[in-house]
Scaffold this motif. Structure first.
Motif, mmCIF file in Angstrom:
data_model
loop_
_atom_site.group_PDB
_atom_site.id
_atom_site.type_symbol
_atom_site.label_atom_id
_atom_site.label_comp_id
_atom_site.label_asym_id
_atom_site.label_seq_id
_atom_site.Cartn_x
_atom_site.Cartn_y
_atom_site.Cartn_z
ATOM 1 N N PRO A 234 -8.825 1.008 -6.576
ATOM 2 C CA PRO A 234 -9.030 0.543 -4.995
ATOM 3 C C PRO A 234 -8.569 0.170 -4.159
ATOM 4 C CG PRO A 234 -11.276 1.172 -7.361
ATOM 5 C CD PRO A 234 -9.495 0.791 -7.660
ATOM 6 N N GLU A 235 -8.022 -1.269 -4.223
ATOM 7 C CA GLU A 235 -7.687 -2.438 -3.136
ATOM 8 C C GLU A 235 -6.017 -1.863 -2.484
ATOM 9 O OE1 GLU A 235 -8.472 -2.664 -6.656
ATOM 10 O OE2 GLU A 235 -7.835 -4.339 -8.296
ATOM 11 N N ASP A 236 -5.525 -0.903 -3.104
ATOM 12 C CA ASP A 236 -4.606 -0.490 -2.746
ATOM 13 C C ASP A 236 -5.215 0.646 -1.184
ATOM 14 O OD1 ASP A 236 -3.499 0.445 -6.087
ATOM 15 O OD2 ASP A 236 -2.495 -1.127 -4.794
ATOM 16 N N THR A 237 -6.314 0.616 -1.013
ATOM 17 C CA THR A 237 -6.502 1.463 -0.263
ATOM 18 C C THR A 237 -6.573 0.903 1.397
ATOM 19 O OG1 THR A 237 -8.674 2.598 -1.027
ATOM 20 C CG2 THR A 237 -9.005 2.189 1.307
ATOM 21 N N ALA A 238 -5.529 1.226 2.222
ATOM 22 C CA ALA A 238 -5.324 0.990 3.124
ATOM 23 C C ALA A 238 -4.464 2.056 3.939
ATOM 24 C CB ALA A 238 -3.519 0.009 2.749
ATOM 25 N N VAL A 239 -4.335 1.664 5.118
ATOM 26 C CA VAL A 239 -3.268 2.222 5.986
ATOM 27 C C VAL A 239 -1.540 2.112 5.560
ATOM 28 C CG1 VAL A 239 -2.237 3.130 8.340
ATOM 29 C CG2 VAL A 239 -4.930 3.303 7.804
ATOM 30 N N TYR A 240 -1.055 3.076 5.611
ATOM 31 C CA TYR A 240 0.140 2.243 4.735
ATOM 32 C C TYR A 240 1.649 3.162 6.259
ATOM 33 C CZ TYR A 240 -0.818 1.430 -0.181
ATOM 34 O OH TYR A 240 -1.899 0.827 -1.124
ATOM 35 N N TYR A 241 2.674 1.907 6.329
ATOM 36 C CA TYR A 241 3.509 2.170 7.640
ATOM 37 C C TYR A 241 4.732 1.892 6.896
ATOM 38 C CZ TYR A 241 -1.430 1.060 10.639
ATOM 39 O OH TYR A 241 -1.830 1.204 11.040
ATOM 40 N N CYS A 242 5.528 2.728 6.955
ATOM 41 C CA CYS A 242 6.419 2.755 7.428
ATOM 42 C C CYS A 242 7.218 1.773 7.925
ATOM 43 C CB CYS A 242 7.441 4.712 7.657
ATOM 44 S SG CYS A 242 8.737 4.861 7.111
ATOM 45 N N TYR A 243 8.581 1.428 8.056
ATOM 46 C CA TYR A 243 9.320 1.054 9.288
ATOM 47 C C TYR A 243 11.021 0.875 8.476
ATOM 48 C CZ TYR A 243 12.000 -4.001 9.938
ATOM 49 O OH TYR A 243 13.041 -4.378 10.644
ATOM 50 N N TRP B 282 11.722 -0.202 14.280
ATOM 51 C CA TRP B 282 10.458 0.821 14.717
ATOM 52 C C TRP B 282 9.276 1.242 13.447
ATOM 53 C CZ3 TRP B 282 11.484 3.361 18.673
ATOM 54 C CH2 TRP B 282 12.766 3.095 19.668
ATOM 55 N N TRP B 283 8.452 1.568 13.786
ATOM 56 C CA TRP B 283 7.154 1.721 12.698
ATOM 57 C C TRP B 283 6.898 3.340 12.976
ATOM 58 C CZ3 TRP B 283 5.530 -2.108 9.676
ATOM 59 C CH2 TRP B 283 5.780 -3.249 9.876
ATOM 60 N N GLY B 284 6.153 3.902 11.489
ATOM 61 C CA GLY B 284 5.622 4.611 11.881
ATOM 62 C C GLY B 284 4.295 4.698 12.630
ATOM 63 N N GLN B 285 3.289 6.340 12.404
ATOM 64 C CA GLN B 285 2.106 6.109 13.068
ATOM 65 C C GLN B 285 1.054 5.439 11.823
ATOM 66 O OE1 GLN B 285 3.736 8.296 11.816
ATOM 67 N NE2 GLN B 285 2.585 9.340 11.023
ATOM 68 N N GLY B 286 1.666 5.382 10.196
ATOM 69 C CA GLY B 286 0.592 4.601 9.253
ATOM 70 C C GLY B 286 0.171 6.368 8.722
ATOM 71 N N THR B 287 -0.103 6.056 7.877
ATOM 72 C CA THR B 287 -0.445 7.511 6.649
ATOM 73 C C THR B 287 -1.907 7.020 5.479
ATOM 74 O OG1 THR B 287 -0.565 8.877 5.191
ATOM 75 C CG2 THR B 287 0.905 7.402 5.049
ATOM 76 N N GLN B 288 -3.195 7.669 5.680
ATOM 77 C CA GLN B 288 -4.191 6.532 5.195
ATOM 78 C C GLN B 288 -4.147 6.745 3.316
ATOM 79 O OE1 GLN B 288 -6.873 4.694 6.204
ATOM 80 N NE2 GLN B 288 -7.244 4.674 4.087
ATOM 81 N N VAL B 289 -4.408 5.787 3.278
ATOM 82 C CA VAL B 289 -4.587 6.145 1.994
ATOM 83 C C VAL B 289 -5.649 5.181 1.107
ATOM 84 C CG1 VAL B 289 -3.751 5.627 -0.982
ATOM 85 C CG2 VAL B 289 -2.305 5.734 0.965
ATOM 86 N N THR B 290 -6.424 6.381 0.678
ATOM 87 C CA THR B 290 -7.857 5.843 0.026
ATOM 88 C C THR B 290 -8.027 6.796 -1.362
ATOM 89 O OG1 THR B 290 -8.920 6.374 1.915
ATOM 90 C CG2 THR B 290 -10.062 6.250 0.133
ATOM 91 N N VAL B 291 -7.934 5.104 -2.532
ATOM 92 C CA VAL B 291 -8.600 5.546 -3.758
ATOM 93 C C VAL B 291 -9.698 4.990 -4.048
ATOM 94 C CG1 VAL B 291 -7.361 4.435 -5.693
ATOM 95 C CG2 VAL B 291 -6.129 4.094 -3.726
ATOM 96 N N SER B 292 -10.617 6.173 -4.434
ATOM 97 C CA SER B 292 -11.900 5.859 -4.944
ATOM 98 C C SER B 292 -12.855 7.055 -5.385
ATOM 99 C CB SER B 292 -12.760 5.853 -3.220
ATOM 100 O OG SER B 292 -14.285 5.998 -3.523
ATOM 101 N N SER B 293 -13.851 6.573 -6.372
ATOM 102 C CA SER B 293 -13.747 7.558 -7.326
ATOM 103 C C SER B 293 -15.056 8.191 -6.384
ATOM 104 C CB SER B 293 -14.364 7.091 -8.413
ATOM 105 O OG SER B 293 -15.431 5.859 -8.447
#
Length: 121
Positions: free
Chosen positions: A87-96, A110-121
């Motif tokens: 669950p603590e890996d939950t975040a928006v992940y950005y490419c650089y 340069w940065w990407g726009q971000g992609t959401q990763v949600t870890v939850s039951s």
């Protein structure tokens, strides 16, 4: 100009896996380091993993042994394989990407726009 396009985020249960991908396109001569950062709500953006064009890799202590970064220099692509997600890996992940531009051989970040990763039951 350069664009970094991410894909692969989503919702996953604890212990599950996800694979993020990022492809750089545009006026690219070459790319030095590529990396993944993440930012949780109310927190700063932190480095998750980085990889140089020569293949030198660095991981945050919190993801060592669970995440694997890789890149394909011929396709200007970087991947992040995430296993045993918590669950603590939950975040928006950005490419650089640290990109060398074609027209003047200058180095730009340069940065990407971000992609959401949600870890939850």
């Amino acid at each position: 100009q350069v664009q970094l396009a991410e894909s692969g985020g989503g919702l996953v249960q604890p212990g599950g896996s996800l694979r993020l991908s990022c492809t750089a396109s545009g006026s690219i001569f070459s790319i030095n380091a590529m990396a993944w950062y993440r930012q949780a709500p109310g927190k700063r953006r932190d480095l998750v993993a980085s990889i140089t064009s020569a293949g030198n890799i660095n991981y945050a202590d919190s993801v060592k042994g669970r995440f694997t970064i890789s890149r394909d220099n011929t396709k200007n692509t970087v991947h992040l394989q995430m296993n045993s997600l918590k669950p603590e890996d939950t975040a928006v992940y950005y490419c650089y990407g640290n990109v060398i531009l074609t027209f003047d051989r200058s180095s730009r970040q340069w940065w990407g726009q971000g992609t959401q990763v949600t870890v939850s039951s």
